[in-house]
Motif scaffolding. Structure first.
Motif, PDB file in Angstrom:
ATOM      1  N   GLN A  47      -1.778  -7.770   0.631  1.00  0.00           N
ATOM      2  CA  GLN A  47      -0.991  -6.576   0.744  1.00  0.00           C
ATOM      3  C   GLN A  47      -0.503  -6.395   2.050  1.00  0.00           C
ATOM      4  O   GLN A  47      -0.682  -6.809   3.285  1.00  0.00           O
ATOM      5  CB  GLN A  47      -1.904  -5.217   0.378  1.00  0.00           C
ATOM      6  N   TYR A  74     -13.385  -3.292   2.835  1.00  0.00           N
ATOM      7  CA  TYR A  74     -12.427  -2.394   3.254  1.00  0.00           C
ATOM      8  C   TYR A  74     -11.906  -2.686   4.881  1.00  0.00           C
ATOM      9  O   TYR A  74     -12.487  -3.303   5.657  1.00  0.00           O
ATOM     10  CB  TYR A  74     -12.816  -0.753   3.250  1.00  0.00           C
ATOM     11  N   ILE A 129       0.787  -3.340   4.441  1.00  0.00           N
ATOM     12  CA  ILE A 129       0.414  -1.958   5.096  1.00  0.00           C
ATOM     13  C   ILE A 129       1.550  -1.457   6.119  1.00  0.00           C
ATOM     14  O   ILE A 129       1.677  -1.970   7.173  1.00  0.00           O
ATOM     15  CB  ILE A 129      -0.857  -1.686   5.612  1.00  0.00           C
ATOM     16  N   ASP A 175      -3.090  10.719   4.201  1.00  0.00           N
ATOM     17  CA  ASP A 175      -2.659   9.312   3.894  1.00  0.00           C
ATOM     18  C   ASP A 175      -1.414   8.865   4.827  1.00  0.00           C
ATOM     19  O   ASP A 175      -1.317   7.626   4.979  1.00  0.00           O
ATOM     20  CB  ASP A 175      -2.437   9.323   2.603  1.00  0.00           C
ATOM     21  N   SER A 197       0.944  -1.280   0.021  1.00  0.00           N
ATOM     22  CA  SER A 197      -0.024   0.166   0.114  1.00  0.00           C
ATOM     23  C   SER A 197       0.946   1.207   0.132  1.00  0.00           C
ATOM     24  O   SER A 197       1.818   1.436   0.685  1.00  0.00           O
ATOM     25  CB  SER A 197      -0.738  -0.185   1.384  1.00  0.00           C
ATOM     26  N   HIS A 206      -8.356   0.934   3.455  1.00  0.00           N
ATOM     27  CA  HIS A 206      -7.615  -0.018   2.356  1.00  0.00           C
ATOM     28  C   HIS A 206      -8.655  -1.221   1.901  1.00  0.00           C
ATOM     29  O   HIS A 206      -9.016  -1.627   2.846  1.00  0.00           O
ATOM     30  CB  HIS A 206      -6.333  -0.681   3.327  1.00  0.00           C
ATOM     31  N   GLU A 207      -8.447  -1.221   0.658  1.00  0.00           N
ATOM     32  CA  GLU A 207      -9.156  -2.258   0.025  1.00  0.00           C
ATOM     33  C   GLU A 207      -8.759  -3.624   0.536  1.00  0.00           C
ATOM     34  O   GLU A 207      -7.572  -4.069   0.637  1.00  0.00           O
ATOM     35  CB  GLU A 207      -9.058  -2.353  -1.511  1.00  0.00           C
TER      36      GLU A 207
END
Length: 222
Positions: free
Chosen positions: A19, A54, A21, A175, A7, A14-15
């Motif tokens: 992933q 999410y 993060i 962000d 990410s 966050h979808e």
């Protein structure tokens, strides 16, 4: 497991997908399972997420083990002229809350965890402790406090620390960074700290409804 994805942001939604993060030096790993569910991983923690689209990663005040105050000691004391207000920034520790939908599934501390006693041994308070410079511009740190120091008196005043009420405080975020509400320190005895509940920047998002906290009078000064 789907393709690996890193990410590009820290805070916010966050979808749900496979992933990594990154939050400071901490790392969250989300893995899509063959049955369409997801597994949330951080260190030894595992949470299976059965639905939704999410995951929310949000800043939280640095309460750590349940303290109500954050004490930031300045590397250099400030000498504030009479009748003036100065503005600057401090670095600050933050906690992180992770939610699946509106259910908190994780909370953790970012950075080194320190505590200190503020005040007298018999009636002092335990506070999360941090040391920061007083910056004219926003520092390059994960957590930021915008501080206004107001001296309404006719004398020069010294500031060497700020004790901030943080229990249940709203937080703001972009962000990449987390922000405490605007903090106002008034140097009229006893020094008083106001967690205003207001965003330091109008472009930031709030973690929940913003409200001010009761002012804190900094006794036993310095």
């Amino acid at each position: 497991m789907g393709p690996l994805f890193f990410s590009m942001k820290t805070f916010g939604e966050h979808e749900l997908r496979t992933q990594f993060i990154h939050v400071g030096e901490r790392k969250i790993h989300v893995v899509e399972n063959p049955d369409g569910t997801f597994t949330y991983r951080r260190d030894d923690l595992r949470v299976k997420i059965l639905g939704g689209k999410y995951l929310s990663v949000l800043p939280a005040p640095a309460e750590g083990y349940g303290v109500k105050f954050l004490m930031v000691k300045l590397r250099e004391r400030l000498a504030v002229p009479p009748g003036e207000t100065v503005h600057g920034y401090l670095s600050a520790p933050v906690d992180v809350v992770v939610k699946a939908g509106n259910a908190p599934i994780d909370r953790f501390i970012v950075g080194r965890e320190k505590y200190a006693l503020y005040g007298e041994h018999s009636i002092g308070i335990i506070a999360r402790y941090h040391v920061s410079c007083f910056h004219e511009k926003e520092p390059d740190s994960l957590g930021v406090i915008k501080l206004a120091v107001r001296n309404p008196t006719k004398e020069w005043k010294l500031v060497e620390r700020v004790v901030i009420p943080i229990r249940n405080s709203v937080m703001f975020y972009s962000d990449e960074k987390a922000y405490y509400p605007l903090i106002i320190l008034t140097t009229k005895e006893p020094y008083e700290v106001n967690n205003t509940g207001n965003p330091p920047d109008g472009r930031l998002k709030a973690t929940h409804r913003a409200e001010p906290l009761p002012n804190f009078r900094m006794r036993w000064w310095p």
